[in-house]
Design a protein around this motif. Structure first.
Motif, short mmCIF file in Angstrom:
data_model
loop_
_atom_site.label_atom_id
_atom_site.label_comp_id
_atom_site.label_asym_id
_atom_site.label_seq_id
_atom_site.Cartn_x
_atom_site.Cartn_y
_atom_site.Cartn_z
N TYR A 155 4.05 -2.71 -4.87
CA TYR A 155 5.58 -3.06 -4.59
C TYR A 155 5.31 -4.43 -5.72
O TYR A 155 4.70 -5.00 -6.06
CB TYR A 155 5.93 -3.63 -3.46
N ASP A 156 6.46 -4.73 -6.35
CA ASP A 156 7.11 -6.02 -6.66
C ASP A 156 7.00 -7.72 -6.24
O ASP A 156 7.10 -8.01 -5.90
CB ASP A 156 7.73 -5.78 -8.11
N GLY A 157 7.86 -6.79 -4.72
CA GLY A 157 8.50 -8.13 -4.09
C GLY A 157 8.41 -7.55 -2.65
O GLY A 157 8.36 -5.89 -2.38
N LEU A 158 7.95 -8.20 -1.33
CA LEU A 158 8.15 -7.36 -0.22
C LEU A 158 8.37 -8.67 0.79
O LEU A 158 8.47 -10.04 0.67
CB LEU A 158 6.13 -7.33 0.26
N ARG A 162 9.85 -2.72 -7.93
CA ARG A 162 10.24 -2.39 -6.50
C ARG A 162 10.28 -3.24 -5.54
O ARG A 162 9.16 -4.36 -6.02
CB ARG A 162 9.08 -1.03 -6.14
N ILE A 163 10.63 -3.05 -4.19
CA ILE A 163 10.69 -3.70 -3.18
C ILE A 163 10.47 -3.52 -2.12
O ILE A 163 11.30 -2.30 -2.09
CB ILE A 163 12.87 -4.70 -2.86
N VAL A 164 9.80 -3.36 -1.59
CA VAL A 164 9.07 -2.76 0.05
C VAL A 164 9.69 -3.88 0.94
O VAL A 164 9.54 -4.70 1.19
CB VAL A 164 7.59 -2.49 -0.04
N ILE A 165 9.86 -3.55 1.85
CA ILE A 165 10.85 -3.71 3.31
C ILE A 165 9.79 -3.24 4.16
O ILE A 165 9.92 -1.54 4.34
CB ILE A 165 12.36 -3.22 2.86
N ALA A 166 8.56 -4.31 4.79
CA ALA A 166 7.77 -3.48 6.04
C ALA A 166 8.88 -4.12 7.15
O ALA A 166 9.45 -5.27 7.64
CB ALA A 166 6.72 -4.11 5.87
N GLY A 167 9.73 -2.76 7.49
CA GLY A 167 9.98 -2.87 8.82
C GLY A 167 12.00 -2.65 8.31
O GLY A 167 12.39 -2.62 7.39
N VAL A 178 1.12 -2.21 -0.25
CA VAL A 178 0.56 -1.92 1.30
C VAL A 178 0.50 -0.79 1.30
O VAL A 178 0.45 0.28 0.92
CB VAL A 178 2.16 -2.45 1.65
N ARG A 179 -0.54 -0.25 2.44
CA ARG A 179 -0.76 0.63 3.02
C ARG A 179 -0.25 1.78 4.15
O ARG A 179 -0.11 0.51 5.27
CB ARG A 179 -1.89 1.00 3.10
#
Lengths: 62, 396
Positions: free
Chosen positions: B99-102, B4-9, B89-90
């Motif tokens: 996540y695995d990637g951020l 899972r990749i989380v994109i913050a924004g 991330v919260r």
């Protein structure tokens, strides 16, 4: 692949020209001209051109 | 499978990162989290067209390619903290996302003036809601006070004046848009604004806003008191990085990245857009944030390659990130376009074609070499100068 530029939105920035010069050009009057049905081999460049259009005026069909 | 990749924004940089991940063949889960309630949209019209007439989110929204149809958008909720060691991330609603990637793509918010006075009647321009609120206040005859003489301030001034408002610009510098355009071009553009009826009070700052419930004016550092119905604060921006605190990162001005756009050598964490502070070997090794429209697209392209390599899903980038900066500004019927890094050549500025009070090409030089070009009009010359910069200024 068919390229459509909404000329009501286009403001002749020319960013598409840098991304896909084979398809988009700014003529001597500073206005955008383009090839409506470019070769499939240019798809990546045309996608890039659509991405970098400041007005997001370029759509690609097919 | 299963990564899972989380994109913050969830603005332009986040969207471009998601597109690039799919284009590169990433098949895992992508979750994009954004504090605004909207899918990604194009911001430059907010200081121009969206103030002049009603503009909907639909009209500004970026097209969503079919490849990103399966991205999970968590909108209207900010990322409030991150634990980079634990890879989680919260979110503002309490959700925890491993996540695995951020991808750090949280961008900027407007800086607010820390001066006393009422808050009502004071505007900024960053979001669609900001533009709607300002548009409702801009009517013919109202007194508009623009604080800041950079590009946003000058664009808002031009739009407000075109709508029939009385406009005064207050700023500490002695010439509008002095950085990066330089004194002579800035002065020429000031004359154009004045020709349209904009007043400038430069070399001054705001000491206080006046009024009880809402702003009725401002008192400046030299004691001048101005009436104002509407105040627009266009005094720069602040990076949205508070959520990354507690991870030992250097967050004094955005997120410090290496030349692969990896955040301070943390594998699996990259930054894109104007929050990323990165060195550009095209000019020198100094890490800088770049608030140009082209940067989210350029950074996403490179950062995603780095990220997937860190996750064992591809090869690292072939070379360092070395974009050619590009921006534009529309004021009245003027089109400014900038290529390269004028700010690095501000000690040697030459008119290359035309004249400062008409259409003009201005060149910025360092050690005699062209490092930046600004065009006012002259659109058909842009490709030629851009090509010259692309060839010339790629350093060793």
């Amino acid at each position: 692949m068919r390229v459509i530029v909404d000329m009501n939105i286009c403001k002749d920035h020319g960013q598409c020209v840098f991304a896909a010069p084979e398809v988009f050009q700014i003529n001597e009057n500073g206005k955008l001209v383009y090839v409506a049905e470019p070769d499939e081999s240019l798809r990546d460049a045309v996608e890039e051109a659509a991405d970098v259009c400041p007005l997001q005026a370029i759509t690609i069909e097919g | 499978m299963g990564q899972r990749i989380v994109i913050a924004g969830a603005s332009m940089g986040g969207l471009r990162a998601a597109e690039r991940l799919r284009a590169a063949g990433f098949t895992g889960e992508i979750v994009a989290v954004g504090d605004e309630p909207h899918l990604p949209y194009n911001r430059p019209p907010l200081s121009k067209e969206a103030l002049a007439s009603e503009v909907t989110h639909e009209a500004l929204a970026f097209r969503l390619r079919p490849a990103v149809a399966d991205v999970t958008w968590r909108l209207g909720v900010p990322v409030v903290s991150a634990d980079l060691a634990a890879r989680a991330v919260r979110l503002g609603d309490g959700t925890e996302l491993a996540y695995d990637g951020l991808v750090v793509a949280t961008g900027m918010r407007p800086r607010r003036l820390p001066v006393p006075g009422p808050a009502a009647g004071r505007h900024v321009v960053r979001t669609l809601e900001d533009a709607r609120a300002l548009r409702a206040a801009l009517r013919p005859g109202v007194n508009v006070l623009v604080i800041g003489a950079g590009f946003i301030g000058c664009e808002v001034a031009a739009t407000a004046r075109t709508l029939g408002a009385s406009v005064t610009v207050v700023a500490p510098e002695d010439v509008p848009m002095r950085r990066p355009l330089g004194r002579d071009l800035g002065a020429a553009l000031r004359r154009r604004h004045e020709g349209h009826g904009v007043a400038f009070l430069l070399g001054r700052t705001v000491r206080a806003f006046l009024g009880e419930e809402r702003v009725t004016g401002a008192e400046l550092s030299d004691g001048t008191r101005l009436d104002a119905d509407v105040v627009v604060e266009a005094v720069g921006s602040v990076a949205n990085t508070e959520w990354l605190e507690g991870n030992g990162l250097e967050l004094s001005d955005g997120v410090l990245c290496d030349e692969a756009l990896r955040v301070e050598g943390r594998p699996g964490v990259v930054a894109v857009g104007d929050v990323a502070r990165f060195p550009n070997p095209r000019y020198d090794g100094v890490p800088r944030r770049v608030e140009h429209w082209s940067i989210p697209t350029d950074t996403a392209k490179h950062a995603v390659v780095t990220l997937l390599a860190d996750l064992g899903l591809g090869d690292p980038p072939a070379g360092p990130f070395a974009p050619l900066p590009t921006f534009w500004s529309d004021q009245y019927d003027l089109r400014l376009q900038s290529f390269g890094a004028p700010v690095l050549g501000e000690d040697d500025i030459r008119v290359l074609e035309g004249d400062l009070d008409g259409e003009v090409v201005v060149g910025y030089h360092r050690d005699g070499e062209l490092v930046g070009v600004v065009l006012v009009g002259m659109a058909s010359a842009a490709a030629r100068y851009r090509a010259a910069l692309t060839r010339a200024s790629v350093a060793a």
